[in-house]
Motif scaffolding. Structure first.
Motif, PDB file in Angstrom:
ATOM      1  N   VAL A 112       0.844  -1.195   0.000  1.00 32.60           N
ATOM      2  CA  VAL A 112       0.000   0.000   0.000  1.00 32.60           C
ATOM      3  C   VAL A 112       0.886   1.253   0.000  1.00 32.60           C
ATOM      4  O   VAL A 112       1.846   1.327   0.768  1.00 32.60           O
ATOM      5  CB  VAL A 112      -0.946   0.016   1.219  1.00 32.60           C
ATOM      6  CG1 VAL A 112      -1.733   1.314   1.300  1.00 32.60           C
ATOM      7  CG2 VAL A 112      -1.868  -1.193   1.181  1.00 32.60           C
ATOM      8  N   VAL A 114       1.205   4.278   1.422  1.00 28.00           N
ATOM      9  CA  VAL A 114       0.638   4.949   2.594  1.00 28.00           C
ATOM     10  C   VAL A 114       0.614   6.456   2.402  1.00 28.00           C
ATOM     11  O   VAL A 114      -0.360   7.124   2.761  1.00 28.00           O
ATOM     12  CB  VAL A 114       1.423   4.572   3.874  1.00 28.00           C
ATOM     13  CG1 VAL A 114       0.960   5.376   5.063  1.00 28.00           C
ATOM     14  CG2 VAL A 114       1.268   3.080   4.149  1.00 28.00           C
ATOM     15  N   VAL A 117      -2.365   7.377   0.372  1.00 26.36           N
ATOM     16  CA  VAL A 117      -3.598   7.220   1.146  1.00 26.36           C
ATOM     17  C   VAL A 117      -3.791   8.397   2.087  1.00 26.36           C
ATOM     18  O   VAL A 117      -4.894   8.930   2.240  1.00 26.36           O
ATOM     19  CB  VAL A 117      -3.605   5.892   1.937  1.00 26.36           C
ATOM     20  CG1 VAL A 117      -4.777   5.834   2.900  1.00 26.36           C
ATOM     21  CG2 VAL A 117      -3.621   4.699   0.987  1.00 26.36           C
TER      22      VAL A 117
END
Length: 120
Positions: A112, A114, A117
């Motif tokens: 992911v 981060v 996000v």
């Protein structure tokens, strides 16, 4: 839960004595004692100060939790998320940093992005 019980719970979760909380708020120890024994309610300005210090809402301090949280004006109703946020609110700053670091590492190890996000 009543205001008195909620305040005592929040104070104890932070590991503070009544005296220590009184020093932080620049008030008398007896005032904290009266708040926790239901003999007196703090004025609105103190409720806001307490909510800010403990990282909770004034509604929560007054026992008006409805198990909903909001983020960017969106209600969070997923029970696990709500429960996690309740636990997060009572963590020390060190514990919060540790949990945050763990979550970042966990997500990054899963591929992911981060930073994307989080909007960095």
């Amino acid at each position: 839960m009543s205001f008195a019980l909620k305040l005592k719970e929040l104070r104890e979760n932070k590991g503070l004595s009544q005296r220590e909380l009184a020093l932080i708020l620049n008030i008398g120890v007896s005032t904290v004692g009266m708040w926790e024994s239901t003999k007196q309610m703090p004025p609105a300005a103190r409720l806001i100060q307490l909510a800010d210090y403990f990282g909770v809402t004034v509604d929560s301090l007054l026992g008006r939790e409805n198990n909903l949280l909001t983020y960017n004006n969106h209600e969070i109703t997923d029970k696990q998320t709500v429960d996690f946020m309740k636990l997060y609110k009572v963590m020390s700053e060190i514990q919060k940093a540790q949990v945050f670091g763990y979550v970042v590492a966990l997500l990054e190890s899963a591929g992911v992005n981060v930073k994307a996000v989080l909007g960095y």
